[in-house]
Every structure is written in C-alpha cells, then in structure tokens.
Design a protein around this motif. Sequence first.
Motif, PDB file in Angstrom:
ATOM      1  N   ALA A 149     -52.814  15.515  31.960  1.00  0.00           N
ATOM      2  CA  ALA A 149     -51.261  15.391  31.522  1.00  0.00           C
ATOM      3  C   ALA A 149     -50.901  16.379  32.224  1.00  0.00           C
ATOM      4  O   ALA A 149     -49.269  17.086  32.349  1.00  0.00           O
ATOM      5  N   GLU A 150     -50.828  17.930  31.159  1.00  0.00           N
ATOM      6  CA  GLU A 150     -50.601  18.707  31.391  1.00  0.00           C
ATOM      7  C   GLU A 150     -50.736  19.369  33.124  1.00  0.00           C
ATOM      8  O   GLU A 150     -49.294  20.293  33.774  1.00  0.00           O
ATOM      9  N   VAL A 151     -51.048  18.936  33.868  1.00  0.00           N
ATOM     10  CA  VAL A 151     -51.534  18.693  35.329  1.00  0.00           C
ATOM     11  C   VAL A 151     -49.690  18.771  35.796  1.00  0.00           C
ATOM     12  O   VAL A 151     -48.727  19.691  36.730  1.00  0.00           O
ATOM     13  N   HIS A 152     -49.808  17.405  35.199  1.00  0.00           N
ATOM     14  CA  HIS A 152     -48.441  16.697  36.240  1.00  0.00           C
ATOM     15  C   HIS A 152     -47.606  17.605  35.170  1.00  0.00           C
ATOM     16  O   HIS A 152     -46.441  17.898  35.951  1.00  0.00           O
ATOM     17  N   ILE A 153     -47.534  18.009  34.694  1.00  0.00           N
ATOM     18  CA  ILE A 153     -46.585  18.885  33.784  1.00  0.00           C
ATOM     19  C   ILE A 153     -45.456  20.353  34.952  1.00  0.00           C
ATOM     20  O   ILE A 153     -44.683  20.007  34.965  1.00  0.00           O
ATOM     21  N   MET A 154     -47.119  21.147  34.580  1.00  0.00           N
ATOM     22  CA  MET A 154     -47.181  21.910  35.500  1.00  0.00           C
ATOM     23  C   MET A 154     -46.484  21.741  37.228  1.00  0.00           C
ATOM     24  O   MET A 154     -46.530  22.198  37.733  1.00  0.00           O
ATOM     25  N   ARG A 159     -43.053  22.619  40.898  1.00  0.00           N
ATOM     26  CA  ARG A 159     -41.506  21.937  41.867  1.00  0.00           C
ATOM     27  C   ARG A 159     -39.958  22.191  41.913  1.00  0.00           C
ATOM     28  O   ARG A 159     -39.800  22.550  43.279  1.00  0.00           O
ATOM     29  N   LYS A 160     -39.722  22.399  40.370  1.00  0.00           N
ATOM     30  CA  LYS A 160     -38.485  22.554  40.438  1.00  0.00           C
ATOM     31  C   LYS A 160     -37.932  23.864  40.245  1.00  0.00           C
ATOM     32  O   LYS A 160     -36.801  24.400  39.686  1.00  0.00           O
ATOM     33  N   HIS A 161     -39.190  24.955  39.778  1.00  0.00           N
ATOM     34  CA  HIS A 161     -38.791  26.111  40.176  1.00  0.00           C
ATOM     35  C   HIS A 161     -38.328  26.506  38.369  1.00  0.00           C
ATOM     36  O   HIS A 161     -38.965  26.158  37.531  1.00  0.00           O
ATOM     37  N   GLU A 162     -37.305  27.194  38.545  1.00  0.00           N
ATOM     38  CA  GLU A 162     -36.371  27.311  36.970  1.00  0.00           C
ATOM     39  C   GLU A 162     -35.483  26.442  36.896  1.00  0.00           C
ATOM     40  O   GLU A 162     -34.862  26.148  35.750  1.00  0.00           O
ATOM     41  N   GLU A 163     -35.729  25.602  38.470  1.00  0.00           N
ATOM     42  CA  GLU A 163     -34.464  24.305  37.130  1.00  0.00           C
ATOM     43  C   GLU A 163     -34.188  23.293  36.038  1.00  0.00           C
ATOM     44  O   GLU A 163     -35.978  23.415  35.588  1.00  0.00           O
ATOM     45  N   VAL A 164     -33.709  22.737  35.206  1.00  0.00           N
ATOM     46  CA  VAL A 164     -34.281  22.269  33.981  1.00  0.00           C
ATOM     47  C   VAL A 164     -34.598  21.282  34.751  1.00  0.00           C
ATOM     48  O   VAL A 164     -34.453  20.211  35.224  1.00  0.00           O
ATOM     49  N   VAL A 165     -35.739  20.324  33.711  1.00  0.00           N
ATOM     50  CA  VAL A 165     -36.450  19.210  33.763  1.00  0.00           C
ATOM     51  C   VAL A 165     -35.830  18.552  32.671  1.00  0.00           C
ATOM     52  O   VAL A 165     -36.437  19.381  31.386  1.00  0.00           O
ATOM     53  N   ARG A 166     -35.434  17.798  32.392  1.00  0.00           N
ATOM     54  CA  ARG A 166     -35.466  16.351  31.489  1.00  0.00           C
ATOM     55  C   ARG A 166     -36.525  15.793  30.413  1.00  0.00           C
ATOM     56  O   ARG A 166     -38.044  15.842  31.087  1.00  0.00           O
ATOM     57  N   ARG A 167     -36.423  15.977  29.646  1.00  0.00           N
ATOM     58  CA  ARG A 167     -37.691  15.888  28.642  1.00  0.00           C
ATOM     59  C   ARG A 167     -38.265  14.457  29.052  1.00  0.00           C
ATOM     60  O   ARG A 167     -39.576  14.124  29.023  1.00  0.00           O
ATOM     61  N   ASN A 168     -37.683  13.559  29.290  1.00  0.00           N
ATOM     62  CA  ASN A 168     -37.807  11.808  29.693  1.00  0.00           C
ATOM     63  C   ASN A 168     -38.996  12.213  31.482  1.00  0.00           C
ATOM     64  O   ASN A 168     -39.435  11.201  31.247  1.00  0.00           O
ATOM     65  N   ALA A 169     -38.035  13.699  31.941  1.00  0.00           N
ATOM     66  CA  ALA A 169     -38.885  13.756  33.504  1.00  0.00           C
ATOM     67  C   ALA A 169     -40.327  13.704  33.217  1.00  0.00           C
ATOM     68  O   ALA A 169     -41.556  13.318  33.925  1.00  0.00           O
ATOM     69  N   LEU A 170     -40.437  14.580  32.061  1.00  0.00           N
ATOM     70  CA  LEU A 170     -41.561  15.610  32.399  1.00  0.00           C
ATOM     71  C   LEU A 170     -42.999  14.192  31.551  1.00  0.00           C
ATOM     72  O   LEU A 170     -43.771  14.339  31.986  1.00  0.00           O
ATOM     73  N   GLU A 171     -42.113  13.354  30.899  1.00  0.00           N
ATOM     74  CA  GLU A 171     -42.953  12.738  29.968  1.00  0.00           C
ATOM     75  C   GLU A 171     -43.634  11.885  30.898  1.00  0.00           C
ATOM     76  O   GLU A 171     -44.480  11.070  31.130  1.00  0.00           O
ATOM     77  N   ALA A 172     -42.418  10.593  32.073  1.00  0.00           N
ATOM     78  CA  ALA A 172     -42.693  10.066  32.951  1.00  0.00           C
ATOM     79  C   ALA A 172     -43.613  10.873  33.284  1.00  0.00           C
ATOM     80  O   ALA A 172     -45.011  10.112  34.223  1.00  0.00           O
ATOM     81  N   ALA A 173     -44.302  12.263  34.425  1.00  0.00           N
ATOM     82  CA  ALA A 173     -44.794  12.521  34.736  1.00  0.00           C
ATOM     83  C   ALA A 173     -46.380  12.965  34.813  1.00  0.00           C
ATOM     84  O   ALA A 173     -47.076  12.583  34.912  1.00  0.00           O
TER      85      ALA A 173
END
Length: 223
Positions: A149-154, A159-173
Amino acid sequence: MIEDHERMARLIHKGLVAAGIGVDVADRIDAAWTAVQQMSYQALVLDRGLPDGDGLVLLQRLRSSGVRVPCLVLTARDALHDRVEGLEAGADDYLPKPFAMDEMVARVRALLRRPVEFRALDPSHGDLTLQSAASVLCCGDERVTLAPAEVHIMLLLLRKHEEVVRRNALEAAAWGLSEAVTPNALDVALHRIRRKLVAIGSQQRIVNVRGLGYALREDDSAQ
C-alpha cells in the motif's frame, strides 16, 4: 473494466475474480479516466457503448497522454471495419459480444503477460527515487522497504510531484476502488511512510493541505 451494463459488468467481474484477477469497475468514461490517473493498472477491459460516449474516445485519450496499458475492447459490433477502428485507436485485442467467459479470462491473462509502458517505472522527485518492482524507496545511498500500500501511495505522490492529491485518490491507489478501507488506514500508512522518509534522511515530507489532501514538499528546515 469499463462497462455500463450492470449485469454484464457483474458477470465479467465475477468471472475474472474467480480466475484470480483483481478488478475495479467503472461505468462511464469520466470515471474510468479518473481511475486510470489514480492507479497503475496492468490491463483494461473497455466497452464501446458507454453513457457518455464511445469507449474508443477514452482509449484515444489515454494513448495520446502516454498511457500504454494493454486494452481489450468489448463490443456488440463485429463488422471488420469496427474491429479495425478499435485497433487503430490503440486497442491490443478485440472481443465481440456475446463471448464465453473462458475466452474472456484467457484474453485478459494474455494482456497481463505483456509489459506495461505506463509512465516511469521508477519515478523520482527531489532526493527520492522509488524502485517500484523491488518496493524500495531510495534517498542517495539510503534505502528502505515499503509495504504494498505504501508503494502505491508513494507512486502517486511522486508522479504528482508537489501537486495536492486528494485523500480518496490515495486510498484508491493503495487499496483499489473496490476494496473496503477502514477510516484510519490511510493515516496509519502515511505515518509509516513519514517515519521511513526521516529514517533515510530525505528532505521530502508528506504534508497535509487542510481541506484539500496531501502533497510531497521539501522540508525547508532540513536545509
């Protein structure tokens, strides 16, 4: 899988899962586009007749943006020109309806054996590089192993660099769109990653942008 016919989607999902293949399901082009941006899929099963357009529009958009994940196109159309149209749009295989589930599974397995050209396999940002295949996060000569799970989060944060990623997107990843996730699962995973970033001496930090999501940012105080 992108399929809007509920019964068909349920049957295909059941057949693939029974064969040991994990599946996320979307029923519209816009939902599928969002899912593919969040997840590194190994194959796509794409219907053509979707509520918001022809599935080939999605495929063309993916190919033009550099996404090379193998794709099997499903359609009730079986004329030669329709098959040619799908292949020219970037499809890797074509299966007209109706079809036998055994054939569907075999064709998907064939796609899964193909190498996926999907963005950088080892994305990097700042002082970090993620070796995806080995599940290792590197900072200079320092290395630390990540849980799946940590691999997919990272992967998504890098890939988004410094862009903000929403919580549900990280959970889905991390856990897929179809998995039930406990409310604090992401918080626990982020806590572990943050400790690992410190352990390998990285100046990158995962910051919580209140009300928006999370982003990788350089820790100015570490300079």
